[in-house]
Design an enzyme around this catalytic site. Structure first.
Site, PDB file in Angstrom:
ATOM      1  N   GLN A 166       0.677  -1.651   0.433  1.00 44.01           N
ATOM      2  CA  GLN A 166      -0.180  -0.400  -0.222  1.00 44.01           C
ATOM      3  C   GLN A 166       0.932   0.947   0.222  1.00 44.01           C
ATOM      4  OE1 GLN A 166      -2.098  -0.551   4.058  1.00 44.01           O
ATOM      5  NE2 GLN A 166      -0.382  -0.955   4.817  1.00 44.01           N
ATOM      6  N   HIS A 197     -10.036   3.919  19.109  1.00 43.94           N
ATOM      7  CA  HIS A 197      -9.499   2.510  19.403  1.00 43.94           C
ATOM      8  C   HIS A 197      -9.984   3.086  20.920  1.00 43.94           C
ATOM      9  CE1 HIS A 197      -5.753   3.329  17.631  1.00 43.94           C
ATOM     10  NE2 HIS A 197      -5.731   2.413  16.919  1.00 43.94           N
ATOM     11  N   ASP A 221      -0.714   0.778  14.088  1.00 41.03           N
ATOM     12  CA  ASP A 221      -0.662   1.023  14.671  1.00 41.03           C
ATOM     13  C   ASP A 221      -0.178   1.391  15.964  1.00 41.03           C
ATOM     14  OD1 ASP A 221      -2.656   2.181  15.800  1.00 41.03           O
ATOM     15  OD2 ASP A 221      -3.556   2.169  14.075  1.00 41.03           O
ATOM     16  N   GLU A 241       0.404  -8.395  11.820  1.00 43.95           N
ATOM     17  CA  GLU A 241       0.292  -7.543  10.872  1.00 43.95           C
ATOM     18  C   GLU A 241       0.766  -7.710   9.517  1.00 43.95           C
ATOM     19  OE1 GLU A 241       0.189  -3.798   8.366  1.00 43.95           O
ATOM     20  OE2 GLU A 241      -1.270  -3.532  10.741  1.00 43.95           O
ATOM     21  N   ASP A 273       0.592 -13.334   6.908  1.00 43.68           N
ATOM     22  CA  ASP A 273      -0.705 -13.054   7.216  1.00 43.68           C
ATOM     23  C   ASP A 273      -2.307 -13.257   8.438  1.00 43.68           C
ATOM     24  OD1 ASP A 273      -3.816 -13.767   5.805  1.00 43.68           O
ATOM     25  OD2 ASP A 273      -3.581 -15.185   4.346  1.00 43.68           O
ATOM     26  N   GLY A 274      -2.495 -11.773   8.435  1.00 40.49           N
ATOM     27  CA  GLY A 274      -3.139 -12.381   9.734  1.00 40.49           C
ATOM     28  C   GLY A 274      -4.422 -13.853   9.903  1.00 40.49           C
ATOM     29  N   ASP A 291      -8.198  -4.546  13.167  1.00 40.76           N
ATOM     30  CA  ASP A 291      -8.397  -3.379  12.969  1.00 40.76           C
ATOM     31  C   ASP A 291      -7.394  -2.819  11.441  1.00 40.76           C
ATOM     32  OD1 ASP A 291      -7.682  -0.759  13.610  1.00 40.76           O
ATOM     33  OD2 ASP A 291      -6.048  -0.808  15.101  1.00 40.76           O
ATOM     34  N   PRO A 298      -8.351  -3.446  -0.576  1.00 37.76           N
ATOM     35  CA  PRO A 298      -7.954  -5.134  -0.285  1.00 37.76           C
ATOM     36  C   PRO A 298      -7.950  -5.688   0.543  1.00 37.76           C
ATOM     37  CG  PRO A 298      -6.031  -3.112  -1.314  1.00 37.76           C
ATOM     38  CD  PRO A 298      -7.514  -2.315  -0.505  1.00 37.76           C
TER      39      PRO A 298
END
Length: 428
Positions: A166, A197, A221, A241, A273-274, A291, A298
């Protein structure tokens, strides 16, 4: 020299693989669309990039026009395309032709989301009058919230990079301090991150008697992790992530968001890959937080029924999945569809909502579980649990806000489908 400069960033394109990887097909598309628009093709040039990490390479090219140019670049690994059309209006107004060219090329790619920008180029002749400053010159950063709506903040770019997944920007803004933006969308900021959050984390975490193992899919983040770590029962927190560069940038630039959460010994960062991590962890997590970027990016596949079913299998008994849905005001059909997916999979779906300043809209979230019902907690019980867990450093969430988050306006309630008893039974 007065002219019009148009750009478009296309996401989740479904227009056919050849328009992402085949320079001959892309060249033919651009030539025919240029001719149909009435602009004058002079020459064109196309470059095919080599494959990268098992993914086909993209294509970069430009069409030289007598009136100026059309440029295009494709990212087949993410389904994204950037377009750029500029026309000079010196001898006649070519603006309509430029708009037609841009829109017909966009139509061929069938994007799931479009971010458009338009810049009127000024007269640089010797007799030209000084131009008034445009929003772009004054530093306005614009995001398209929906095809018919956009919003902007004044700021400047501190860092910009293209990761393997990205585009990533860190901005400095007056109202919110440092802001993280991914693929042209505002994600989080230093000064108002607590709206999102705290609402993503605490309604579900407070409803759970003692969340011990938690998973955040995305969350690079660190803001959601920082909130979860306030619950003393949390013993293990995995941040899955995809993009390592998000975490790297957050560590350096967004310390006021994560407050050192990445260095807490209870936290483990898994890059990759989560969903692969989810599949390796059946029945393990008390809370899973999605999150992620928005459902029309995507990341869209992670909001689909098959992915939700996989996440449900990773929940421990009494666990809950938390995710954001988009804006019930600007994305009602998306919100309706996602709530339908959740109701078909989980016995208990608890939508909530709040206004998030950075996102410029009232935003929807949901807690989905087979047993947990956060709206059932009274304000007195929320306060008792806050006191018992010694959680006091909150800026938005409190005992009264807990119930208010689940008090939905009627237009939002109308988006929640009424499940058929057989549908719920079939999901279990």
């Amino acid at each position: 020299m007065y002219g019009l400069h148009l750009t478009a960033d296309l996401y989740a394109c479904q227009g056919g693989a050849e328009l992402m990887i085949d320079p001959v097909a892309i060249a033919q598309l651009c030539r025919t669309r240029t001719e149909a628009s009435g602009l004058t093709l002079v020459d064109d040039k196309w470059v095919k990039f080599p494959d990268w990490q098992g993914q086909p390479g993209g294509v970069t090219g430009a069409v030289l026009l007598a009136e100026s140019h059309l440029a295009i670049h494709t990212w087949p690994e993410t389904g994204n395309v950037t377009l750029d059309v500029y026309v000079c209006n010196f001898s006649g107004d070519n603006s309509g032709k430029a708009q037609q060219l841009l829109e017909t090329v966009i139509e061929a790619y069938k994007p799931g989301r479009i971010v458009r920008n338009e810049l009127v180029r000024g007269d640089i002749s010797a007799n030209a009058l000084p131009a008034s400053p445009t929003p772009e010159e004054e530093g306005w950063i614009v995001e398209e919230l929906a095809p018919s709506a956009s919003f902007s903040y004044r700021g400047k770019v501190l860092e910009r990079q293209t990761t393997p997944y990205q585009s990533l920007e860190v901005l400095e803004t007056s109202p919110f301090g440092r802001v993280l933006r991914l693929d042209g969308r505002f994600m989080t900021s230093e000064k108002e991150e607590f709206f999102y959050h705290e609402s993503l984390v605490h309604p579900a975490a407070m409803a759970h008697p003692a969340p011990t193992r938690c998973l955040i899919i995305g969350g690079g983040d660190g803001g959601a992790a920082e909130e979860l770590l306030k619950h003393p029962s949390v013993r293990e927190l995995v941040i899955a992530e995809l993009d390592a560069q998000v975490i790297e940038v957050a560590r350096k630039q967004l310390k006021a968001v994560h407050r050192g959460a990445f260095d807490d010994p209870r936290v483990r960062v898994e890059i990759g890959d989560g969903m692969a991590y989810v599949d390796r962890s059946p029945g393990q997590f008390d809370l899973i937080l999605m999150d992620l970027t928005d459902p029309d990016t995507p990341a869209s596949a992670l909001y689909e029924p098959a992915a939700l079913a996989r996440m449900q299998r990773a929940l421990a008994p009494g666990g809950a999945l938390v995710l954001h849905l988009g804006s019930p005001v600007f994305h009602p059909e998306q919100v309706r569809r996602l709530l339908g997916h959740l109701q078909a999979q989980f016995r208990e779906v608890s939508p909530l909502g709040l206004y998030i300043p950075l996102y410029g809209a009232y935003w929807g979230l949901a807690v989905a579980s087979d047993s947990l019902r956060p709206p059932d907690l009274t304000a007195a019980e929320v306060q008792r649990r806050l006191d018992a867990r010694a959680i006091s450093n909150l800026q938005h969430y409190n005992a009264d806000i807990h119930g208010a988050l689940f008090a939905l306006p009627n237009y939002y309630r109308a988006l929640l489908p009424t499940p058929e008893p057989a549908d719920v039974a079939a999901a279990h």
